[in-house]
Design an enzyme around this catalytic site. Structure first.
Site, PDB file in Angstrom:
ATOM      1  N   ARG A  26       0.811  -1.213   0.000  1.00 16.23           N
ATOM      2  CA  ARG A  26       0.000   0.000   0.000  1.00 16.23           C
ATOM      3  C   ARG A  26       0.848   1.267   0.000  1.00 16.23           C
ATOM      4  NH1 ARG A  26      -2.544  -4.274   1.761  1.00 16.23           N
ATOM      5  NH2 ARG A  26      -4.844  -4.447   1.766  1.00 16.23           N
ATOM      6  N   SER A 166     -12.745  -9.734   3.273  1.00 17.35           N
ATOM      7  CA  SER A 166     -11.536  -9.765   2.445  1.00 17.35           C
ATOM      8  C   SER A 166     -10.957  -8.371   2.318  1.00 17.35           C
ATOM      9  CB  SER A 166     -11.857 -10.308   1.044  1.00 17.35           C
ATOM     10  OG  SER A 166     -10.767 -10.102   0.159  1.00 17.35           O
ATOM     11  N   GLN A 168      -8.509  -7.630   0.485  1.00 15.08           N
ATOM     12  CA  GLN A 168      -8.170  -7.393  -0.913  1.00 15.08           C
ATOM     13  C   GLN A 168      -9.367  -6.849  -1.681  1.00 15.08           C
ATOM     14  OE1 GLN A 168      -6.366 -10.915  -2.569  1.00 15.08           O
ATOM     15  NE2 GLN A 168      -4.531 -10.725  -1.310  1.00 15.08           N
ATOM     16  N   ASP A 314      -3.978 -15.353   7.348  1.00 18.55           N
ATOM     17  CA  ASP A 314      -2.700 -15.753   6.753  1.00 18.55           C
ATOM     18  C   ASP A 314      -1.862 -16.630   7.674  1.00 18.55           C
ATOM     19  OD1 ASP A 314      -3.101 -14.537   4.313  1.00 18.55           O
ATOM     20  OD2 ASP A 314      -2.110 -12.672   4.890  1.00 18.55           O
ATOM     21  N   ARG A 345      -4.960 -24.143   1.295  1.00 20.19           N
ATOM     22  CA  ARG A 345      -4.133 -24.322   2.495  1.00 20.19           C
ATOM     23  C   ARG A 345      -4.719 -25.325   3.474  1.00 20.19           C
ATOM     24  NH1 ARG A 345      -2.087 -17.992   3.181  1.00 20.19           N
ATOM     25  NH2 ARG A 345      -0.391 -18.190   1.655  1.00 20.19           N
TER      26      ARG A 345
END
Length: 428
Positions: A26, A166, A168, A314, A345
């Site tokens: 960012r 999210s 993103q 994450d 994952r």
């Protein structure tokens, strides 16, 4: 290249981890869109962040790097130039999704691509709301897969409720909102990481946060700022778990970002019985920072779900390692998002931990891990995912035998010095 880690006698010492990956992305984006110079210290020079840096250089932004400080000569919201080639995001979903939002409101054509793993990741969750704003974006599989071809258009603000929490998706729409007529409002079922909100505010954007979401009003110019990037808690997580699971360990990790939208890992590990203390809490460039002291602990199984999941999304691969070495059952739910990361994952960690003798069952949105306080040596697969690779190397520190992980080159996307740092603090 594969790498083998031996069981450790203890994890001890003091260390720092690289700068926060999300904040580093960012800082490049907003520094480029701001008027005047932005100086960034602590920037993470991993492959993902360098992909973002190179993309903005390709759009005419002058960015110099002396190895300590980045200097970004911003050109304002309308200062980017049409790139003469495809913009390669490498393995970085953050680069691709956030830049899709930013590029949708430009006055030029651009194409985003990435490596084989990124080209498999879903993009429609960003593309569809951008289309409602007036964006014109084409992709494979009906617009759900990269490469993405973007025809810049004038945009109009919308109200969008994201089906998943999210950062993103939210950040892509916030960036598009800088160029949109009127207001762009994004709401979420749970609060995702708020680095974009904090940095937008820091650069002077017209942004307002409220319970459940954020609103951006387009048209206000940003001003260049100095940014100090704190250590990445997602990188620190591997060493936090390492110190918890290896008996006799005590580790101090200095200067880590402890943004409350990112500290789900600390809440989960503390609930498992982890001895974790935050020292010297302070604020840098609008972000909370602390030193983290960790001591080896007897962990116990817990249930994980709800609003803590996006705050630790994450870190779940290495949380799985902690759960495998805990006493009792750990249940993870509400984590379907893990199936659309760099790899699936949930499946990746289930396969690797099964090879290490751990009883584990997948569910559609998580897994059940039967912690038995031990992990066997094994050969593990990274699946090309940096967090899977690092998590299994951490598992090897507390295993009964050596753990070998294949294809560890992928670690370079987020933490190029991970293995040397692991060797430094883990006493074999």
């Amino acid at each position: 290249m594969e790498y083998t880690v031996q069981p450790a006698k203890a994890v001890k010492g003091e260390m720092v981890v690289p700068g926060d990956k999300s904040i580093s992305h960012r800082s490049i984006m907003l520094g480029s869109l701001a008027e005047g110079q932005t100086r960034v210290t602590g920037f993470l020079r991993g492959e993902d962040n360098l992909a973002t840096l190179n993309a903005f250089r390709a759009m005419g932004i002058d960015i110099t790097d002396d190895g300590t400080t980045l200097r970004i000569s911003g050109k304002g919201l309308r200062g980017l130039s049409e790139p003469t080639d495809v913009l390669d995001c490498g393995n970085s979903g953050t680069s691709m999704r956030l830049m899709a939002g930013l590029l949708a409101g430009q006055s030029f054509f651009s194409v985003l691509t990435g490596d084989q793993y990124l080209r498999r990741r879903p993009m429609k969750r960003v593309i569809e709301p951008l289309a409602r704003m007036g964006g014109t974006i084409f992709g494979r599989s009906g617009g759900d897969r990269a490469p993405l071809a973007i025809v810049g258009r004038p945009l109009a603000g919308i109200s969008h409720h994201s089906a998943v929490a999210s950062a993103q998706v939210k950040s892509a729409l916030m960036l598009a909102g800088l160029y949109a007529e009127g207001e762009t409002t994004i709401t979420e079922p749970h609060l995702s990481r708020d680095h974009s909100e904090r940095m937008f505010r820091y650069f002077g954007a017209d942004v307002a946060s409220f319970t459940g979401g954020v609103t951006v009003r387009g048209g206000r110019e940003l001003q260049g700022r100095d940014i100090i990037v704190p250590g990445d808690i997602s990188s620190a997580a591997f060493f936090i778990v390492a110190a918890l699971i290896v008996p006799g360990s005590e580790l101090l990790i200095r200067g880590v970002g402890v943004n409350p939208t990112r500290t789900g890992i600390l809440d989960i590990l503390t609930a498992m019985g982890g001895d974790i203390q935050l020292l010297d809490c302070r604020d840098l460039s609008g972000e909370p920072v602390a030193d983290i002291l960790v001591r080896a602990s007897r962990l116990r199984g817990v249930e994980i779900g709800g609003d803590v999941v996006p705050r630790a999304i994450d870190e779940f691969p290495v949380i799985c390692v902690a759960a495998a070495l805990a006493d009792g059952q750990t249940t993870l739910r509400d984590a379907h998002e893990l199936r659309v990361k760099e790899t699936d994952r949930i499946t990746a960690m289930a396969k690797n931990l099964c090879r290490a003798g751990v009883a584990i069952a997948e569910t559609p949105d998580g897994m059940v891990i039967e912690g038995a306080g031990r992990i066997d040596g094994c050969r593990a697969e990274s699946f090309g995912d940096h967090r899977i690779a690092m998590s299994m190397l951490v598992a090897g520190l507390a295993a009964s035998g050596e753990v070998t992980v294949d294809d560890v080159e992928c670690i370079g996307t987020s933490f190029p010095d991970f293995i040397p740092l692991l060797q430094k603090v883990a006493n074999s």
